[in-house]
Motif scaffolding. Structure first.
Motif, mmCIF file in Angstrom:
data_model
loop_
_atom_site.group_PDB
_atom_site.id
_atom_site.type_symbol
_atom_site.label_atom_id
_atom_site.label_comp_id
_atom_site.label_asym_id
_atom_site.label_seq_id
_atom_site.Cartn_x
_atom_site.Cartn_y
_atom_site.Cartn_z
ATOM 1 N N PRO A 321 0.812 -1.220 0.000
ATOM 2 C CA PRO A 321 0.000 0.000 0.000
ATOM 3 C C PRO A 321 0.848 1.275 0.000
ATOM 4 O O PRO A 321 0.482 2.272 -0.624
ATOM 5 N N LEU A 322 1.985 1.252 0.681
ATOM 6 C CA LEU A 322 2.838 2.438 0.728
ATOM 7 C C LEU A 322 3.359 2.780 -0.658
ATOM 8 O O LEU A 322 3.367 3.911 -1.102
ATOM 9 N N ARG A 323 3.806 1.734 -1.352
ATOM 10 C CA ARG A 323 4.353 1.901 -2.678
ATOM 11 C C ARG A 323 3.261 2.274 -3.663
ATOM 12 O O ARG A 323 3.468 3.018 -4.601
ATOM 13 N N LEU A 324 2.110 1.695 -3.429
ATOM 14 C CA LEU A 324 0.984 1.868 -4.337
ATOM 15 C C LEU A 324 0.505 3.313 -4.329
ATOM 16 O O LEU A 324 0.046 3.827 -5.343
ATOM 17 N N ASN A 325 0.634 3.940 -3.147
ATOM 18 C CA ASN A 325 0.408 5.375 -3.064
ATOM 19 C C ASN A 325 -0.907 5.823 -3.703
ATOM 20 O O ASN A 325 -0.924 6.665 -4.595
ATOM 21 N N GLY A 326 -2.007 5.222 -3.251
ATOM 22 C CA GLY A 326 -3.313 5.678 -3.715
ATOM 23 C C GLY A 326 -3.742 5.120 -5.059
ATOM 24 O O GLY A 326 -4.738 5.568 -5.609
ATOM 25 N N LYS A 327 -2.978 4.159 -5.588
ATOM 26 C CA LYS A 327 -3.369 3.610 -6.893
ATOM 27 C C LYS A 327 -4.034 2.254 -6.722
ATOM 28 O O LYS A 327 -4.194 1.764 -5.609
ATOM 29 N N GLN A 328 -4.401 1.652 -7.847
ATOM 30 C CA GLN A 328 -5.009 0.329 -7.768
ATOM 31 C C GLN A 328 -4.213 -0.676 -8.600
ATOM 32 O O GLN A 328 -3.575 -0.312 -9.581
ATOM 33 N N VAL A 329 -4.288 -1.921 -8.165
ATOM 34 C CA VAL A 329 -3.623 -2.995 -8.895
ATOM 35 C C VAL A 329 -4.703 -3.766 -9.621
ATOM 36 O O VAL A 329 -5.743 -4.087 -9.038
ATOM 37 N N LYS A 330 -4.440 -4.074 -10.894
ATOM 38 C CA LYS A 330 -5.411 -4.868 -11.656
ATOM 39 C C LYS A 330 -4.733 -6.151 -12.087
ATOM 40 O O LYS A 330 -3.627 -6.121 -12.637
ATOM 41 N N ASN A 386 -2.727 1.383 -11.986
ATOM 42 C CA ASN A 386 -3.268 2.630 -12.537
ATOM 43 C C ASN A 386 -3.973 3.447 -11.482
ATOM 44 O O ASN A 386 -4.216 2.981 -10.367
ATOM 45 N N GLU A 387 -4.294 4.677 -11.868
ATOM 46 C CA GLU A 387 -4.933 5.601 -10.927
ATOM 47 C C GLU A 387 -6.251 5.008 -10.461
ATOM 48 O O GLU A 387 -6.968 4.378 -11.233
ATOM 49 N N LEU A 388 -6.551 5.246 -9.235
ATOM 50 C CA LEU A 388 -7.770 4.708 -8.643
ATOM 51 C C LEU A 388 -8.980 5.197 -9.434
ATOM 52 O O LEU A 388 -9.139 6.384 -9.676
ATOM 53 N N SER A 420 -9.457 -14.722 -24.145
ATOM 54 C CA SER A 420 -10.485 -14.305 -23.203
ATOM 55 C C SER A 420 -9.751 -13.778 -21.978
ATOM 56 O O SER A 420 -8.694 -14.291 -21.619
ATOM 57 N N ILE A 421 -10.323 -12.718 -21.378
ATOM 58 C CA ILE A 421 -9.624 -12.093 -20.257
ATOM 59 C C ILE A 421 -10.560 -11.920 -19.068
ATOM 60 O O ILE A 421 -11.710 -11.498 -19.231
ATOM 61 N N GLY A 422 -10.062 -12.296 -17.911
ATOM 62 C CA GLY A 422 -10.791 -12.050 -16.665
ATOM 63 C C GLY A 422 -9.998 -11.040 -15.851
ATOM 64 O O GLY A 422 -8.784 -11.167 -15.717
ATOM 65 N N VAL A 423 -10.686 -10.027 -15.322
ATOM 66 C CA VAL A 423 -9.977 -8.957 -14.621
ATOM 67 C C VAL A 423 -10.497 -8.817 -13.192
ATOM 68 O O VAL A 423 -11.708 -8.874 -12.956
ATOM 69 N N ALA A 424 -9.573 -8.636 -12.240
ATOM 70 C CA ALA A 424 -9.969 -8.347 -10.858
ATOM 71 C C ALA A 424 -9.129 -7.179 -10.367
ATOM 72 O O ALA A 424 -7.964 -7.055 -10.717
ATOM 73 N N VAL A 425 -9.770 -6.316 -9.578
ATOM 74 C CA VAL A 425 -9.116 -5.069 -9.138
ATOM 75 C C VAL A 425 -8.878 -5.099 -7.637
ATOM 76 O O VAL A 425 -9.714 -5.564 -6.871
ATOM 77 N N SER A 426 -7.715 -4.594 -7.240
ATOM 78 C CA SER A 426 -7.440 -4.400 -5.830
ATOM 79 C C SER A 426 -7.106 -2.927 -5.635
ATOM 80 O O SER A 426 -6.005 -2.482 -5.951
ATOM 81 N N ALA A 427 -8.114 -2.173 -5.141
ATOM 82 C CA ALA A 427 -7.897 -0.736 -4.939
ATOM 83 C C ALA A 427 -7.011 -0.540 -3.726
ATOM 84 O O ALA A 427 -7.234 -1.145 -2.678
ATOM 85 N N LEU A 428 -5.979 0.270 -3.881
ATOM 86 C CA LEU A 428 -5.043 0.572 -2.780
ATOM 87 C C LEU A 428 -4.395 -0.685 -2.218
ATOM 88 O O LEU A 428 -3.905 -0.698 -1.101
ATOM 89 N N GLY A 429 -4.426 -1.749 -3.014
ATOM 90 C CA GLY A 429 -3.829 -2.999 -2.537
ATOM 91 C C GLY A 429 -4.654 -3.649 -1.448
ATOM 92 O O GLY A 429 -4.132 -4.378 -0.607
ATOM 93 N N SER A 430 -5.979 -3.402 -1.451
ATOM 94 C CA SER A 430 -6.813 -3.889 -0.355
ATOM 95 C C SER A 430 -7.167 -5.372 -0.456
ATOM 96 O O SER A 430 -7.551 -5.981 0.529
ATOM 97 N N VAL A 431 -7.020 -5.954 -1.655
ATOM 98 C CA VAL A 431 -7.393 -7.363 -1.826
ATOM 99 C C VAL A 431 -6.132 -8.229 -1.859
ATOM 100 O O VAL A 431 -5.184 -7.928 -2.571
ATOM 101 N N GLN A 432 -6.151 -9.271 -1.057
ATOM 102 C CA GLN A 432 -5.004 -10.181 -1.009
ATOM 103 C C GLN A 432 -4.864 -10.901 -2.349
ATOM 104 O O GLN A 432 -5.846 -11.130 -3.051
ATOM 105 N N ILE A 433 -3.633 -11.296 -2.666
ATOM 106 C CA ILE A 433 -3.356 -11.885 -3.973
ATOM 107 C C ILE A 433 -4.174 -13.158 -4.214
ATOM 108 O O ILE A 433 -4.680 -13.377 -5.312
ATOM 109 N N ALA A 434 -4.303 -13.992 -3.178
ATOM 110 C CA ALA A 434 -5.024 -15.260 -3.384
ATOM 111 C C ALA A 434 -6.467 -14.974 -3.799
ATOM 112 O O ALA A 434 -6.994 -15.588 -4.739
#
Ligand code: C2E
Ligand code: CA
Ligand code: CA
Length: 728
Positions: A321-330, A386-388, A420-434
């Motif tokens: 989250p510190l590194r992510l600095n307000g962004k989201q991981v997809k 990318n940006e939140l 085919s693509i499936g996408v999941a978002v973790s805003a601010l790194g809030s969702v664990q990888i699993a």
């Protein structure tokens, strides 16, 4: 696992370092000890020799004095001499017996005899009378004379060194008296005999020779860097010194081996350096191979992309989250569409080349800060940052699909593939990888279900659907175990006579709540949950048993492509037919084209096996997909069933008629009879009849009905029949 090998490598590095360090320390300590020992040996040998020389020189001095003392005693303690010096002729006698010999006598070169008043009676040097009084021997001369008179007979007569104008002399004195001491004589009245001997260079040389003391010198002062023995005067002062250089045999021996020792030292240093160097190189190599194995552990060897472990590791870094600095991981899960077919048709080499080419395009499409991984087979993953809330425009999924849409040229083949693509978002790194992976997976699953080239973003409602799906799956399992799947039969009509010539078995699931679920839903569930073999055999057995009541009717049974993959499929069908006492020639197995594409070899083997025991095989749903007329012949199908969509298209599309006609004509040319499915109107029935279809199926004639209803229809048409069978 690679962590273990890494720490092992690190341990080995430490060990190498330790061994090298210990080795260098031990070698250095040994070298130090040896150097110390050599130094000690050297100085000890030098000291011992110095000591020896000191003793020898002292002994030489002592010997000189003893010799002088003995000579004096021999001459002075002599009855004749006593008598003669106390006679008037004493001077002549002294000259004749002593003084004249001073010319060339080795033991003395100066003879002086003094009377009781210490006045010289005779004084000769080198055989001639001395011009000067012996006062030149200083005041010590008087002391010497007194001592000579005082000394007891048994004691040593005084002998000392003294300085004269001639140089350093050894001088001694003895009172002239009878050989046996006459106590009545007054010692003070004695004449005294004095002998002196100049310590000439010849004397020094002789001492040097006989006592093996090289470069012995007589000097007034002890010289720096030279060993010395003092020559004591009468009053115990130092009159002069014998000096000589230290032989230093240790140092000399050392000098002899010095070259060798330096060489040895140089070799040792070289050796230690090479050990250090080798150790360094070993550690560097270990570090290199550690890096390499780390790379290997985190990367896919084929594409050079990250592998699953690499994805997880990189994800852990970027999703901080510190590194992510307000962004989201997809997280994007990507699955190639139709890759399996490429692999099956063109072989693995082409499949691999395609994967590499796809990886290339994937890399080229990656936005900033994103990274890609290959999870296995034709599955990839891309993580973007990318940006939140802000969506990439156009989204990465769209761009990737566009990138993969153009044709791949591989080995001169043009291959088209999509993904085919499936996408999941973790805003601010809030969702664990699993959890994120699970969501992307579900989204991908959806995308696949919807067909080719879809990108689906995960939605929490998917979880509800998945729950329902799981619920359905468990219910289906229970139903199957109870043998609860039932079968309906749809009549197959002869195109010319309109008579029922056969039936197609269609599975039905009557649930406990009274609802009936169609095969389009539950066949898929059974396939996914690995229950399709069980379900398929249940339907087959049930249909065979029911159809035994209609000896004149053919029986069509649908088979899932997955069942053909079961190597025991033919064996199981054979057993079911035998157990039911069914004539295999009356049975037609219906398979869809998908099996021909995904697994042509297995399909062929199963089809051949079925045909061998007399069972017919029909190609189902022709026209809905990609199957060619060629495959009809290649796989030896006994019948073709034209898909409902082709028939349904008849009334809206003029062209459809032509397509249908051409298709049926081709099949007929190959002598393959054609069934038209989904006939709902008379017009359709006429059209397909005219096209050359010999069998019709559809609601126009009958919906799928229960076994009892078939029996009723059948018995209405046929004169005799047994109506005792039921499908349940
Ligand atoms: P299919 O093999 O093409 O079967 C014909 C389907 O078309 C049946 O649907 C049937 O009810 C429907 N149908 C027949 N005539 C008409 C018509 O005039 N109009 C319309 N609209 N539909 C008509 P159903 O029973 O829902 O089965 C769907 C599919 O499920 C079947 O397609 C078959 O591929 C599969 N299936 C059914 N039973 C089994 C089974 O026991 N095993 C396997 N593996 N698949 C099965
Ligand atoms: Ca069918
Ligand atoms: Ca069909």
């Amino acid at each position: 696992m690679h962590r273990n090998t890494l720490s092992e490598s690190r341990q080995t590095q430490l060990l190498v370092l330790l061994v090298a360090a210990v080795f260098i320390l031990v070698a250095a300590a040994l070298a130090g000890l040896i150097a110390g020992s050599i130094a000690t040996l050297t100085t000890t040998a030098d000291d011992i020799d110095d000591q020896r020389a000191l003793q020898a020189t002292s002994g030489a001095v002592q010997a000189l004095r003893k010799q002088m003392a003995a000579t004096l005693r021999d001459n002075a303690y002599w009855d004749d001499a006593y008598a003669e010096v106390n006679a008037d002729t004493r001077a002549d006698w002294i000259i004749e017996n002593w003084a004249s010999t001073s010319a060339d006598y080795p033991l003395y070169d100066t003879v002086i005899v003094v009377d009781s008043e210490n006045l010289p009676v005779v004084a000769y040097r080198k055989g001639v009378p001395m011009g000067v009084m012996p006062g030149e021997f200083t005041d010590d001369f008087q002391t010497l004379l007194d001592a000579a008179r005082r000394v007891r007979m048994s004691d040593e007569v005084p002998v000392h060194f003294a300085r004269s104008s001639a140089g350093t002399e050894l001088i001694g004195a003895a009172a002239i008296q009878p050989f046996e001491r006459d106590e009545s004589l007054v010692t003070g009245d004695f004449y005294v005999l004095v002998f002196a001997k100049l310590i000439t260079p010849a004397v020094v040389a002789e001492v040097s020779n006989s006592f093996a003391i090289a470069d012995l010198r007589l000097e007034l002062k002890p010289a720096a860097g030279r060993l010395a023995v003092a020559l004591k005067g009468v009053s115990s002062d130092d009159v002069g010194y014998f000096t000589w250089p230290s032989m230093a045999p240790g140092s000399k021996s050392y000098e002899k081996v010095d070259g060798d020792l330096r060489t040895a030292g140089a070799i040792l240093v070289l050796f230690l350096c090479s050990i250090g160097f080798a150790g360094g190189i070993t550690i560097r190599n270990l570090r290199k191979s550690e890096l390499a194995s780390r790379r290997r552990a985190l990367h896919d060897p084929l594409t050079g992309l990250l592998n699953r472990a690499g994805l997880l590791e990189n994800f852990a870094v970027v999703s901080d989250p510190l590194r992510l600095n307000g962004k989201q991981v997809k997280l994007h899960f990507i699955d190639l569409d139709g890759f399996k077919a490429v692999n099956d048709v063109w072989g693995h080499a082409v499949g691999d080349a395609l994967i590499v080419a796809v990886a290339h395009r994937l890399r080229d499409t990656l936005p900033k800060d994103a990274f890609a991984a290959r999870l296995g087979g034709d599955e990839f993953a891309v993580v973007t940052i990318n940006e939140l809330g802000a969506e990439l425009a156009p989204s990465f999924g769209r761009r990737l699909q566009e990138a993969l849409a153009s044709v791949f040229e591989i080995d001169g083949r043009s291959i088209e593939i999509g993904c085919s693509i499936g996408v999941a978002v973790s805003a601010l790194g809030s969702v664990q990888i699993a959890e994120l992976m699970r969501r992307a997976d579900i989204a991908l699953y959806r995308a696949k279900d919807l067909g080719r080239g879809m990108t689906i973003d995960f939605d929490t409602s998917f979880d509800d659907d998945a729950l329902q799906q799981a619920e359905l799956e468990s219910q289906l399992r229970t139903t199957l175990l109870k043998g609860g799947i039932s079968v309906l039969f749809q009549p197959l009509i002869d195109a010319l006579s309109g008579a029922v010539t056969g039936v197609e078995a269609l599975a039905r699931w009557h649930r406990e709540d009274g609802t009936v679920i169609g095969p389009n839903v539950f066949i898929q569930i059974a396939e996914r949950a690995g229950m399709i073999d069980l379900l398929g055999m249940q339907v087959l057995t049930r249909s065979l048993n029911a159809a035994a009541a209609w000896p004149a009717l053919n029986l069509g049974v649908n088979i899932s492509p997955l069942q053909l993959k079961n190597p025991r499929f033919v064996e199981q069908v054979t057993a079911a037919i035998r157990d039911a006492g069914f004539d295999p020639h009356r049975l037609t197995i219906e398979v869809t084209e998908s099996v021909l594409i995904s697994n042509p070899e297995q399909a062929r083997r199963a089809i051949d096996g079925l045909k061998k025991i007399g069972v017919k095989v029909a190609l189902d749903d022709f026209g809905a997909g990609y199957a060619s007329i060629g495959s009809l012949r290649r796989f030896g199908f006994d019948r073709m069933k034209v898909d409902r969509s082709l028939v349904a298209a008849l009334k809206v599309d003029q062209n459809a008629g032509a397509v249908l006609q051409a298709t049926v004509a081709l099949a007929n040319a190959l002598q393959i009879p054609v069934t038209a499915e989904g006939i709902e109107t008379e017009q359709q029935a006429t059209a397909v009849r005219l096209s050359g279809c010999d069998q019709l199926q559809g609601y126009l004639f009958s919906r799928p009905v229960s076994a009892d209803e078939v029996t009723a229809i059948y018995c209405a048409a046929a004169a005799s029949c047994s109506a005792s069978h039921s499908s349940r």
